[in-house]
Design a protein around this motif. Structure first.
Motif, mmCIF file in Angstrom:
data_model
loop_
_atom_site.group_PDB
_atom_site.id
_atom_site.type_symbol
_atom_site.label_atom_id
_atom_site.label_comp_id
_atom_site.label_asym_id
_atom_site.label_seq_id
_atom_site.Cartn_x
_atom_site.Cartn_y
_atom_site.Cartn_z
ATOM 1 N N SER A 229 0.912 -1.153 -0.070
ATOM 2 C CA SER A 229 0.025 0.112 0.095
ATOM 3 C C SER A 229 0.984 1.134 -0.005
ATOM 4 O O SER A 229 0.666 2.273 -0.748
ATOM 5 C CB SER A 229 -1.033 -0.116 1.101
ATOM 6 O OG SER A 229 -2.129 -1.066 1.177
ATOM 7 N N LYS B 271 1.180 4.153 -3.216
ATOM 8 C CA LYS B 271 1.347 5.588 -2.889
ATOM 9 C C LYS B 271 2.267 6.289 -3.438
ATOM 10 O O LYS B 271 2.095 7.396 -4.250
ATOM 11 C CB LYS B 271 0.941 5.886 -1.364
ATOM 12 C CG LYS B 271 -0.396 5.731 -0.961
ATOM 13 C CD LYS B 271 -0.637 5.745 0.701
ATOM 14 C CE LYS B 271 -1.886 5.133 1.073
ATOM 15 N NZ LYS B 271 -1.673 4.926 2.635
ATOM 16 N N ILE C 138 -3.034 2.475 -7.388
ATOM 17 C CA ILE C 138 -4.023 1.766 -6.403
ATOM 18 C C ILE C 138 -3.821 0.403 -6.174
ATOM 19 O O ILE C 138 -3.746 -0.498 -6.902
ATOM 20 C CB ILE C 138 -5.389 1.859 -7.062
ATOM 21 C CG1 ILE C 138 -5.861 3.411 -7.338
ATOM 22 C CG2 ILE C 138 -6.681 1.251 -6.174
ATOM 23 C CD1 ILE C 138 -5.898 4.370 -6.282
ATOM 24 N N ARG D 60 -6.653 -2.731 -0.755
ATOM 25 C CA ARG D 60 -7.085 -1.693 0.380
ATOM 26 C C ARG D 60 -7.540 -0.687 -0.101
ATOM 27 O O ARG D 60 -8.043 0.434 0.625
ATOM 28 C CB ARG D 60 -5.628 -1.252 0.818
ATOM 29 C CG ARG D 60 -4.635 -2.316 1.575
ATOM 30 C CD ARG D 60 -5.286 -2.756 2.884
ATOM 31 N NE ARG D 60 -4.715 -3.876 3.503
ATOM 32 C CZ ARG D 60 -3.381 -3.683 4.353
ATOM 33 N NH1 ARG D 60 -3.138 -2.574 4.593
ATOM 34 N NH2 ARG D 60 -2.962 -4.775 5.061
ATOM 35 N N GLU D 61 -7.951 -0.370 -1.428
ATOM 36 C CA GLU D 61 -8.603 0.544 -1.983
ATOM 37 C C GLU D 61 -9.299 0.504 -3.413
ATOM 38 O O GLU D 61 -8.847 -0.408 -4.061
ATOM 39 C CB GLU D 61 -7.418 1.859 -2.150
ATOM 40 C CG GLU D 61 -7.975 3.117 -2.383
ATOM 41 C CD GLU D 61 -6.749 4.268 -2.763
ATOM 42 O OE1 GLU D 61 -7.079 5.461 -3.255
ATOM 43 O OE2 GLU D 61 -5.400 3.791 -2.344
ATOM 44 N N ASP D 62 -10.169 1.108 -3.594
ATOM 45 C CA ASP D 62 -10.862 0.865 -4.696
ATOM 46 C C ASP D 62 -10.410 1.752 -5.956
ATOM 47 O O ASP D 62 -9.914 2.978 -5.802
ATOM 48 C CB ASP D 62 -12.453 1.085 -4.669
ATOM 49 C CG ASP D 62 -12.938 0.065 -3.814
ATOM 50 O OD1 ASP D 62 -12.541 -0.989 -3.574
ATOM 51 O OD2 ASP D 62 -14.117 0.468 -2.961
ATOM 52 N N LYS E 148 -13.305 -2.768 5.013
ATOM 53 C CA LYS E 148 -13.082 -2.439 3.363
ATOM 54 C C LYS E 148 -13.979 -3.658 2.863
ATOM 55 O O LYS E 148 -14.866 -3.711 1.716
ATOM 56 C CB LYS E 148 -11.765 -2.228 2.769
ATOM 57 C CG LYS E 148 -11.732 -2.166 1.291
ATOM 58 C CD LYS E 148 -10.397 -2.266 0.825
ATOM 59 C CE LYS E 148 -10.431 -2.038 -0.802
ATOM 60 N NZ LYS E 148 -11.309 -2.944 -1.546
#
Length: 144
Positions: A99, A103, A108, A112-114, A137
Motif C-alpha cells: 500500500s 502511494k 491503487i 486496500r483501495e478501490d 473495506k
C-alpha cells in the motif's frame, strides 16, 4: 464513450533481465492505447525485496499517466517458493508495504483501495484471500 482497460497478469518482472526489456517494450506499446491498467498478480519477483516492484511501477508511471491498479499474487507476497503457515501479522505487514509502495507511484492497491474511473468502480483482492485482511473495506466491497 468506450473505456479501454488493460488487464495483465504474471509479468514476473525481475525473473529474467532480457525478458524484462521485452516486457517493457510490449507494455509501452500497450499503454499508448489504454485508459487504465490493472495488474492481476505475480507482477514482480521478490529476489531483492521490493526492488523489482519499484522498477516496474516506476517504469509504468513514467510511461503513462493513466489510472493504474494492482492486486498481488503469491510471487509478490512470498517469492517463487510458496510458503505455508504465514501468520496474519506477517501477511498484513506485506500488504501495508505494498500500500505504501502504491502511494509512492500513484497506483491503487486494490486489496486496500478501490479504483474509481468516473462512475465505474473496480474492487479487487488477491487469490489467497481469507476475508479478514481488509476488515471494513471487505464488508463494504461485498455490499457493492
Amino acid at each position: 464513450m468506450i473505456m479501454r482497460i488493460g488487464v495483465i497478469s504474471d509479468l514476473h518482472y525481475g525473473m529474467d533481465p532480457e525478458l524484462d526489456t521485452s516486457k517493457e517494450k510490449a507494455l509501452k506499446s500497450m499503454l499508448k492505447c489504454l485508459d487504465s491498467l490493472i495488474l492481476c498478480g505475480d507482477n514482480a519477483e521478490l529476489f531483492q525485496g521490493l526492488h523489482f516492484h519499484n522498477r516496474l511501477f516506476a517504469f509504468l508511471r513514467k510511461t503513462a499517466g493513466i489510472p493504474m491498479a494492482f492486486v498481488l499474487g503469491n510471487h509478490d507476497l512470498f517469492g517463487h517458493i510458496m510458503r505455508r503457515g504465514v501468520s496474519y501479522n506477517e501477511l498484513a505487514s506485506k500488504l501495508d508495504q505494498f500500500s505504501d509502495l502504491a502511494k509512492s507511484y500513484d497506483l491503487i492497491h486494490l486489496e486496500r483501495e478501490d479504483l474509481m474511473i468516473g462512475s465505474f468502480t473496480i474492487i479487487g483482492t488477491y487469490g489467497h484471500y481469507d476475508g479478514s485482511l481488509s476488515g471494513d473495506k471487505f464488508k463494504e466491497d461485498s455490499k457493492t
